[in-house]
Design a protein around this motif. Structure first.
Motif, mmCIF file in Angstrom:
data_model
loop_
_atom_site.group_PDB
_atom_site.id
_atom_site.type_symbol
_atom_site.label_atom_id
_atom_site.label_comp_id
_atom_site.label_asym_id
_atom_site.label_seq_id
_atom_site.Cartn_x
_atom_site.Cartn_y
_atom_site.Cartn_z
ATOM 1 N N SER A 21 4.037 8.362 11.477
ATOM 2 C CA SER A 21 4.895 7.442 10.729
ATOM 3 C C SER A 21 4.329 6.023 10.687
ATOM 4 O O SER A 21 4.952 5.114 10.148
ATOM 5 C CB SER A 21 6.297 7.416 11.347
ATOM 6 O OG SER A 21 6.220 7.039 12.705
ATOM 7 N N GLY A 22 3.154 5.817 11.281
ATOM 8 C CA GLY A 22 2.557 4.480 11.252
ATOM 9 C C GLY A 22 1.936 4.141 12.578
ATOM 10 O O GLY A 22 1.961 4.936 13.516
ATOM 11 N N CYS A 23 1.363 2.954 12.659
ATOM 12 C CA CYS A 23 0.686 2.536 13.882
ATOM 13 C C CYS A 23 1.460 1.427 14.569
ATOM 14 O O CYS A 23 2.074 0.576 13.918
ATOM 15 C CB CYS A 23 -0.724 2.039 13.558
ATOM 16 S SG CYS A 23 -1.915 3.362 13.282
ATOM 17 N N THR A 83 -8.597 1.296 9.434
ATOM 18 C CA THR A 83 -8.507 0.113 8.586
ATOM 19 C C THR A 83 -7.650 -0.944 9.275
ATOM 20 O O THR A 83 -6.685 -0.588 9.974
ATOM 21 C CB THR A 83 -7.898 0.454 7.213
ATOM 22 O OG1 THR A 83 -7.774 -0.743 6.435
ATOM 23 C CG2 THR A 83 -6.524 1.090 7.363
ATOM 24 N N PRO A 84 -7.982 -2.212 9.080
ATOM 25 C CA PRO A 84 -7.095 -3.253 9.609
ATOM 26 C C PRO A 84 -5.831 -3.431 8.769
ATOM 27 O O PRO A 84 -4.925 -4.158 9.171
ATOM 28 C CB PRO A 84 -7.969 -4.515 9.561
ATOM 29 C CG PRO A 84 -8.988 -4.250 8.525
ATOM 30 C CD PRO A 84 -9.222 -2.771 8.537
ATOM 31 N N PHE A 93 1.876 -2.821 6.654
ATOM 32 C CA PHE A 93 2.832 -2.768 5.550
ATOM 33 C C PHE A 93 2.838 -1.380 4.910
ATOM 34 O O PHE A 93 3.094 -1.244 3.728
ATOM 35 C CB PHE A 93 2.496 -3.836 4.509
ATOM 36 C CG PHE A 93 2.619 -5.237 5.044
ATOM 37 C CD1 PHE A 93 3.859 -5.858 5.116
ATOM 38 C CD2 PHE A 93 1.503 -5.911 5.512
ATOM 39 C CE1 PHE A 93 3.981 -7.137 5.632
ATOM 40 C CE2 PHE A 93 1.620 -7.189 6.023
ATOM 41 C CZ PHE A 93 2.855 -7.817 6.091
ATOM 42 N N GLY A 94 2.526 -0.381 5.726
ATOM 43 C CA GLY A 94 2.554 0.991 5.220
ATOM 44 C C GLY A 94 1.492 1.274 4.181
ATOM 45 O O GLY A 94 1.669 2.142 3.322
ATOM 46 N N GLU A 95 0.395 0.554 4.242
ATOM 47 C CA GLU A 95 -0.647 0.712 3.230
ATOM 48 C C GLU A 95 -1.242 2.123 3.227
ATOM 49 O O GLU A 95 -1.424 2.726 4.291
ATOM 50 C CB GLU A 95 -1.792 -0.279 3.467
ATOM 51 C CG GLU A 95 -1.413 -1.729 3.313
ATOM 52 C CD GLU A 95 -1.017 -2.375 4.629
ATOM 53 O OE1 GLU A 95 -0.535 -1.650 5.539
ATOM 54 O OE2 GLU A 95 -1.170 -3.601 4.757
ATOM 55 N N THR A 96 -1.552 2.609 2.057
ATOM 56 C CA THR A 96 -2.284 3.859 1.904
ATOM 57 C C THR A 96 -3.672 3.538 1.373
ATOM 58 O O THR A 96 -3.814 2.955 0.295
ATOM 59 C CB THR A 96 -1.565 4.812 0.940
ATOM 60 O OG1 THR A 96 -0.263 5.105 1.472
ATOM 61 C CG2 THR A 96 -2.351 6.103 0.774
ATOM 62 N N ASN A 117 -3.596 6.589 6.245
ATOM 63 C CA ASN A 117 -2.886 5.395 6.672
ATOM 64 C C ASN A 117 -3.363 5.014 8.060
ATOM 65 O O ASN A 117 -3.352 5.857 8.963
ATOM 66 C CB ASN A 117 -1.378 5.641 6.724
ATOM 67 C CG ASN A 117 -0.828 6.100 5.387
ATOM 68 O OD1 ASN A 117 -0.772 7.285 5.117
ATOM 69 N ND2 ASN A 117 -0.464 5.159 4.547
ATOM 70 N N CYS A 118 -3.813 3.801 8.217
ATOM 71 C CA CYS A 118 -4.123 3.209 9.529
ATOM 72 C C CYS A 118 -5.345 3.820 10.212
ATOM 73 O O CYS A 118 -6.314 3.132 10.501
ATOM 74 C CB CYS A 118 -2.919 3.285 10.464
ATOM 75 S SG CYS A 118 -3.208 2.527 12.068
ATOM 76 N N TRP A 119 -5.288 5.112 10.487
ATOM 77 C CA TRP A 119 -6.362 5.771 11.230
ATOM 78 C C TRP A 119 -6.311 7.250 10.930
ATOM 79 O O TRP A 119 -5.230 7.819 10.732
ATOM 80 C CB TRP A 119 -6.154 5.531 12.726
ATOM 81 C CG TRP A 119 -7.172 6.142 13.642
ATOM 82 C CD1 TRP A 119 -8.361 5.582 14.020
ATOM 83 C CD2 TRP A 119 -7.092 7.396 14.325
ATOM 84 N NE1 TRP A 119 -9.020 6.419 14.889
ATOM 85 C CE2 TRP A 119 -8.266 7.545 15.090
ATOM 86 C CE3 TRP A 119 -6.151 8.420 14.352
ATOM 87 C CZ2 TRP A 119 -8.508 8.652 15.881
ATOM 88 C CZ3 TRP A 119 -6.398 9.537 15.137
ATOM 89 C CH2 TRP A 119 -7.570 9.635 15.897
#
Lengths: 355, 359
Positions: B91-93, B237-238, B242-245, B267-269
């Protein structure tokens, strides 16, 4: 000297000064020359060497036609393995050439080289040459590579390390001869097109060697007695390396910031346990100074201090070296092994290899 | 070109090796325990903590300047290493940080589980920022103020070791970013503060820190013929707050210069097996009895953030060679090769979110 000559001379000087700025290997960016610091064909280890052409330009060079058609991304790669045996430390060369199409990759199982005897150890370098004549080394900063070392007997393991890439600045020297593809010949770049038949790491033909090397971490080699056998690899970046007794100087540091200095001698190339640099890699009284979470580790710095030519007895200060590191935890038949390149900083001139 | 005859040679070598393996001792996590150039910010792309998997994180201060700053009692080569852990969930980092002060010439290695505080399973990545020992503000620590040439900056390495169900070890260097700060704002040791725009983030804009690369590549993967080959690509990715894809495109080449393209996102990693990403990697030349090799490049294409489209997001990562033979895993890892630079994506809310938090 006419005014035009003076202008041309000034331009030549400007170009030479511009391209002669200090350059060091740029880590894992593609280059025109690759150095693989560790090649093994022994009873215990084999090596898979790979080089890849990341230029995917398939456009045909005008004026070339089948069957001799040349595409802009075509390149030939000449490789040289400098090797010796433990039982016969005379350094010898094994070489070959491969033509790489745009986007091509080539892998070589070193044990498949029949002319290389079992027991051969050393290093390899590979460089881009013009596919037009298979001779001229060119500024073709699109090569990447890697070596995988496979442990066979009595231990089983695998580790890999990237090739060390060296870019060229020859394409910036407008005085330099151009190949049919538009790449400029590296040999003689920055010196008014005076080729010397060598691959020179002077910041123009190829980026320079580093001034100093670091390994960020080794485990206290006394943590598990007899099990931890980390190794360090050094090579001298000179075509006459076999004749030069090279001394590496540096420090092995523990995690309490205590250095143990060392001077270590080798000919051409070496792979040795770090214990042989300085027994300080076995911490006698390990202590933590960064909290209870800290593990007992140290780090290493190294520089090519000097070399002495056996034939001429001529000494040279600040010789150019490169290196790699092998973490080894030998547990019975299983080797927990990982390889990595040494870190580096600064620039050092004086490196050259044979074409 | 059909020259790579590693086929059963390599397979036979490895199989023979495994047949002779005698595992005498479980090497568990309690073993104690511009790429390769010192920098002021280090990224470690793999954090892998589990009941039998440990990640060792090392950061070393190669600045050995023991001299004291007059009146302040601080040595010029001292630095605060700020560990920022980016913990990945579907669900995110999430993010937390821990500080470790390093003396001149100091090195610090930690089992990541000690910092994470739980035995796992935890995955993600981390970064270490050089900071002022008093104010905790990020500094340009690779600036050569040291009295001894070249001895400046941070270097680092991570090592992953697993004891069960497979036994393997691999190591890879941290990705080093130099600080390029140019400001008169210096700490008492003389180092420039790197957060030039005071937004609390490390901006990878060629001012505060080096830029991210435009293209990533790996020079070699073995054909993923059977399930024993499970090579993985790891990406981070840094841009993750903001929930970036992140959307990427990639070409995988065989050694006949044929290639297949693939588009994917994360997302994120992420940690992807290339055999799952692109079936082409399982049979590169259509000859299933011969082991071939290939290579690939990955180009970060665009990111969608808060409904906005931005080109060329910052991404970096690693590649893991994996051969899984019973209880033995032959693993080796490297940082992805890189080329080019990307212009930073503009910040989001309050100009935040284009770099990595450092406050």
């Amino acid at each position: 000297m006419t005014r035009k000559d003076m202008v041309m001379a000034a331009l030549a000087l400007f170009v030479a000064a511009g391209v002669a700025s200090a350059q060091h290997p740029e880590g894992n960016r593609p280059g025109s020359l690759l150095i693989y610091p560790l090649i093994q064909k022994t009873a215990n280890e084999d090596t898979v060497v790979c080089f890849t052409n990341t230029n995917t330009d398939f456009r045909v060079v005008p004026g070339t036609f089948p069957p001799n058609e040349i595409r802009r991304g075509d390149v030939a790669v000449v490789w040289n393995i400098l090797w010796a045996l433990d039982t016969d430390p005379r350094w010898q060369k094994e070489d070959g050439k491969e033509n790489l199409s745009p986007g091509d990759t080539f892998s070589l199982l070193v044990s498949s080289l029949g002319s290389l005897p079992v027991g051969a150890r050393g290093f390899m370098y590979a460089y881009a040459v013009s596919p037009d004549n298979n001779i001229d080394p060119i500024d073709f900063d699109f090569l990447t590579g890697e070596a995988i070392i496979v442990g066979i007997q009595p231990q089983n393991y695998l580790f890999s390390m990237p090739a060390i890439p060296f870019k060229s600045e020859a394409n910036k020297d407008r005085n330099q001869r151009e190949t049919i593809q538009g790449w400029r010949v590296t040999d003689g770049a920055g010196s008014n097109n005076n080729p010397d038949g060598l691959l020179t790491f002077n910041g123009v033909e190829y980026y320079q060697f580093p001034a100093i090397l670091y390994q960020p971490m080794y485990l206290d080699q006394g943590t598990v007695p007899g099990v931890l056998n980390d190794e360090i690899v050094f090579l001298l970046g000179r075509a006459d390396g076999a004749d030069i007794r090279t001394t590496v100087a540096g420090n092995v540091w523990d995690n309490r910031e205590n250095p143990g200095s060392y001077f270590y001698d080798f000919d051409c190339w070496t792979r040795t346990r770090i214990f042989n640099l300085n027994p300080h890699v076995i911490f006698q009284n390990p202590q933590r100074n960064n909290g209870p979470d800290e593990l007992f580790t140290g780090w290493i710095d190294a520089r090519g201090a000097f070399g002495v030519n056996r034939v001429t007895s001529v000494p040279t200060d600040n010789v150019p070296i490169l290196g790699a590191f092998v973490h080894r935890a030998d547990v019975g038949a299983v080797g927990f092994t990982a390889g990595t390149l040494l870190w580096w900083d600064g620039e050092r001139s004086g490196a050259f290899l044979a074409r | 070109m059909n020259r790579t005859k590693l086929a059963f040679l390599l397979g036979a070598v490895l199989a023979a090796g495994v047949a002779n393996a005698q595992i005498n001792q479980d090497l568990g996590p309690n073993l104690g325990p511009k790429q390769y150039r010192p920098g002021s910010l280090l990224i470690y792309p793999i954090l892998d903590v589990g009941s039998s998997t440990a990640t060792l994180i090392t950061v070393t201060n190669v600045n050995t300047d023991e001299s004291f700053v007059p009146q302040y009692g601080v040595r010029r080569g001292a630095v605060l290493a700020r560990f920022f852990y980016v913990i990945y969930t579907t669900s995110g980092c999430s993010l937390f940080d821990i500080d470790v002060e390093l003396s001149p010439g100091d090195t610090f290695t930690v089992l990541a589980s000690e910092h994470v505080g739980i035995s796992g399973p935890v995955q993600g990545w981390l970064y270490v920022v050089a900071a002022d020992v008093n104010t905790r503000r990020a500094i340009d620590f690779d600036d050569e103020l040291a009295t001894t040439p070249y001895f400046s900056g941070l270097i680092g390495e991570e090592m992953v070791v697993t004891g069960s169900p497979q036994m393997y070890l691999y190591a890879l260097p941290a990705i080093g970013f130099e600080s390029l700060a140019e400001t008169s704002n210096r700490n008492i040791q003389g180092y420039m503060f790197s957060d030039e725009n005071n937004d609390g983030e490390a901006d990878f804009n060629d001012d505060e820190y080096d830029q991210f690369p435009e293209v990533l590549s790996a020079p070699l993967f073995l054909e993923q013929t059977t399930d024993i080959f499970r090579d993985e690509v790891v990406l981070l990715t840094p841009l993750f707050r903001f929930g970036e894809t992140i959307n990427l495109r990639s070409n995988f080449y065989n050694n006949n210069e044929d290639f297949r393209s693939v588009f994917f996102s994360f997302n994120c990693w992420t940690r992807l097996r290339i055999r799952d990403l692109l079936p082409f990697t399982r049979d590169l030349n259509g000859v299933s009895t011969e082991l071939e090799t290939g290579w690939f490049w990955i180009r970060p294409d665009f990111v969608i953030r808060l409904g906005q489209f931005y080109a060329e997001p910052p991404v970096h990562g690693a590649f893991i060679h994996e051969l899984n033979l019973g209880t033995i895993g032959y693993w080796a890892a490297n940082i992805l090769h890189q080329e080019g630079e990307v212009v930073p994506v503009p910040g989001a809310i309050g100009n935040r979110g284009n770099g990595l938090p450092i406050n």
